[in-house]
Enzyme design. Structure first.
Site, PDB file in Angstrom:
ATOM      1  N   PRO A  99      50.592  31.190  40.551  1.00  0.00           N
ATOM      2  CA  PRO A  99      50.839  29.773  40.032  1.00  0.00           C
ATOM      3  C   PRO A  99      50.847  29.862  38.400  1.00  0.00           C
ATOM      4  O   PRO A  99      51.176  31.063  37.934  1.00  0.00           O
ATOM      5  CB  PRO A  99      48.845  29.980  40.183  1.00  0.00           C
ATOM      6  N   THR A 142      49.404  28.899  36.188  1.00  0.00           N
ATOM      7  CA  THR A 142      48.306  28.263  34.913  1.00  0.00           C
ATOM      8  C   THR A 142      47.811  29.842  34.927  1.00  0.00           C
ATOM      9  O   THR A 142      47.263  30.411  33.732  1.00  0.00           O
ATOM     10  CB  THR A 142      46.987  28.115  35.981  1.00  0.00           C
ATOM     11  N   ASN A 143      47.681  31.254  35.302  1.00  0.00           N
ATOM     12  CA  ASN A 143      47.763  32.430  34.834  1.00  0.00           C
ATOM     13  C   ASN A 143      48.846  33.154  35.363  1.00  0.00           C
ATOM     14  O   ASN A 143      48.401  33.998  36.003  1.00  0.00           O
ATOM     15  CB  ASN A 143      46.617  32.817  35.897  1.00  0.00           C
ATOM     16  N   GLY A 188      48.265  26.604  44.201  1.00  0.00           N
ATOM     17  CA  GLY A 188      47.803  24.877  44.545  1.00  0.00           C
ATOM     18  C   GLY A 188      47.335  25.112  46.119  1.00  0.00           C
ATOM     19  O   GLY A 188      47.640  25.788  47.251  1.00  0.00           O
ATOM     20  N   GLY A 192      41.076  28.705  47.741  1.00  0.00           N
ATOM     21  CA  GLY A 192      40.887  27.277  47.916  1.00  0.00           C
ATOM     22  C   GLY A 192      41.095  26.696  46.333  1.00  0.00           C
ATOM     23  O   GLY A 192      40.395  27.731  45.494  1.00  0.00           O
ATOM     24  N   CYS A 236      39.669  28.450  37.592  1.00  0.00           N
ATOM     25  CA  CYS A 236      39.414  28.137  39.131  1.00  0.00           C
ATOM     26  C   CYS A 236      38.565  27.887  39.134  1.00  0.00           C
ATOM     27  O   CYS A 236      37.302  27.620  39.819  1.00  0.00           O
ATOM     28  CB  CYS A 236      39.899  27.937  40.239  1.00  0.00           C
ATOM     29  N   GLU A 278      37.609  18.721  41.070  1.00  0.00           N
ATOM     30  CA  GLU A 278      38.661  19.977  40.079  1.00  0.00           C
ATOM     31  C   GLU A 278      38.987  19.427  39.109  1.00  0.00           C
ATOM     32  O   GLU A 278      39.666  18.440  39.025  1.00  0.00           O
ATOM     33  CB  GLU A 278      38.477  21.182  40.803  1.00  0.00           C
ATOM     34  N   LEU A 326      39.990  35.170  44.099  1.00  0.00           N
ATOM     35  CA  LEU A 326      38.645  35.054  44.520  1.00  0.00           C
ATOM     36  C   LEU A 326      39.151  33.848  46.263  1.00  0.00           C
ATOM     37  O   LEU A 326      39.093  33.274  46.277  1.00  0.00           O
ATOM     38  CB  LEU A 326      38.759  34.253  43.587  1.00  0.00           C
TER      39      LEU A 326
END
Length: 499
Positions: A116, A118-119, A199, A217, A250, A340, A419
């Site tokens: 992703p 984001t990280n 996503g 998710g 997340c 979220e 996760l």
């Protein structure tokens, strides 16, 4: 001849899968100590480059805070390595002489690792370490919005692994990320397993690819502040989590749920620690920037600080504001505050007591984020137990920041950046993913009973042999059969058929 980018991407993927499968064949002969030496070299290289790669990720994506990304990189490398380094993942895992069962680790083969934005750098480190530790090859598929920092991270890792003796092709990274190339990677029959972090649409694509997949998710974890909580410390932990890398993990909190009897104390503490409670008008303005028209999160707010989001929405907030807070009374897909929000925005719910708060938390989770993570701040063990028994999450975090507790940095669960959300969340596992999720276990079982033993244990009488009719027993039971015997049997059969 000039080829289109999508075709070049597809061909690159096919070549990589072929090369990775060849590398796995070579790697399968490596001992546990050889594999561990490669993992150690990868970890050391990642640690040495943690800061520069964090800065590159922040510069390229515009998400988060580079100093926090350094810590994420250490989580994906050093902290992960320390947790997995002594795991037995190669060869014979156990040999129980009593039961006669031996367990053998079998690598899954080629891991397709979706990364992703984001990280980005930390997830590359983490997924490479757990894949190689399990004896697998890995093909890294970058998010286009973070391609360069992901490629830089890959190069650091690949060079270190090569020097430590890793076979050519064990660690690869797609250089031409396209939708078509990603689809080709996910559906390639040479892939052993897909590790999907990103996503919701991408995770669904992984699960529908036809290959085994471990996906996650969305998170949407509420945080319940119960009346026995240390309120200043609870708010500190929530704000530490929500502002860590500007909320891009997340597992970070998305809502505060508290009780009417401590409402004012919680509000005062939030304000004291940099929370700004928006008016209904301000909340309305900000709400238009949380979700896009198609109902997905607006990437423009992801990883941005409170000041940037406020400016974007055209509202004025006090200097030093860390988190934007909106009082809410409803939950639903059409209420963006109950969804979220990977940035420093929190919904704020007040309920009559812990039972009502419990129901509200479940409503939030079933709206989005079911199976993922939630936090509770309390010293009442009976309430904590009730939440543990009833909440549809894979991680219930007690008196700790959600973002850091969920990934195993401030808790004793496995450090991980993937996760699992369990079946309730549409995931194949509820684990924090480790190398043990990336091996198959072959069981070698020695026979310890005969059929007669099973019958005796169940008290079933021995079946008698069927009675032999004379007409069917004319042939000798033992010894050699002569030509005359065969002719006699044939004449007997023909006589019965009236031929």
């Amino acid at each position: 001849m000039k080829f289109d980018k999508d075709l070049m991407s597809i061909q690159e993927v096919r070549d990589m899968v072929k090369k990775a499968r060849e590398a796995v064949e070579v790697f399968s002969d490596f001992s546990q100590s050889q594999v561990d030496a490669i993992c150690k070299a990868i970890c050391e290289a990642c640690v040495a480059n943690a800061e520069q790669l964090a800065k590159k990720a922040s510069d390229e994506t515009g998400f988060g805070i580079w100093q926090d990304k350094v810590l994420k990189n250490l989580l994906g490398s050093k902290i992960t390595y320390e947790y997995i380094k002594d795991m037995k993942t190669i060869g014979i895992l156990s040999d129980d002489k009593t039961t006669g069962v031996m367990e053998v680790a079998v690598p899954m083969g080629v891991v397709a690792a979706l990364i992703p934005s984001t990280n980005p750098t930390s997830t590359v480190m983490y997924k490479t370490l757990i894949s190689v530790k399990a004896g697998n090859a890995i093909i890294i598929s970058p998010h286009p919005g973070a391609k360069n920092c992901i490629l830089d991270t890959y190069r650091v890792i690949a060079e270190a692994a090569k020097k430590a003796g890793a076979p050519e092709g064990l660690i690869q990274c797609v250089t031409l990320p396209t939708k078509e190339g990603t689809d080709a990677l996910l559906t390639n029959r040479g892939i052993g397993i897909i590790l999907a972090t990103g996503g919701e649409a991408m995770v669904r694509a992984a699960y529908s690819s036809g290959n085994p997949a471990l996906g996650v998710g969305p998170g949407n974890g509420p945080s319940f502040i119960e009346r026995t909580a240390d309120i200043p410390l609870a708010v500190k932990r929530i704000f530490d989590s929500k502002t860590f890398d500007n909320g891009t993990i997340c597992a970070s909190e998305q809502s505060i749920v508290t009780e009417e009897c401590i409402k004012n104390r919680v509000i005062d503490e939030c304000k004291k620690q940099g929370g700004y409670f928006m008016s209904p008008e301000e909340s309305e303005k900000v709400s238009h920037f949380i979700m896009r028209a198609n109902g997905t999160m607006n990437p423009k707010i992801v990883g941005r600080d409170a000041g940037t989001i406020a400016k974007m929405a055209g509202i004025t907030i006090p200097p030093g504001t860390r988190v934007l807070i909106s009082a809410q009374t409803t939950v639903g897909k059409d209420n963006p505050y109950s969804r979220e929000k990977l940035c420093p925005i929190l919904a704020f719910y007040v309920e009559s007591g812990w039972e009502a708060a419990c129901k509200r938390c479940m409503e939030i989770l079933y709206n989005e984020g079911v199976g993922h993570t939630m936090t509770i701040h309390s010293t009442d063990q009976s309430v904590i137990r009730e939440f543990a028994l009833k909440k549809p999450v894979s991680r219930l975090l007690v008196n700790t920041p959600g973002a850091l507790g969920g990934v195993g940095a401030t808790t004793g669960i496995a450090p991980a950046l993937t996760l699992g959300c369990g079946t309730v969340g549409g995931s194949a596992t509820s684990d924090n993913i480790t190398p043990m999720n990336l091996i198959n276990i072959r069981r070698v079982a020695v026979g310890i009973k005969e059929l007669e033993d099973l019958r005796a244990e169940a008290n079933i009488p021995q079946a008698k042999a069927p009675a032999c009719r004379e007409s069917t027993c004319s042939a000798p039971v033992s010894g050699s059969i002569t030509r005359e015997d065969i002719e006699a049997i044939a004449r007997s059969i023909l006589a019965r058929l009236d031929v």
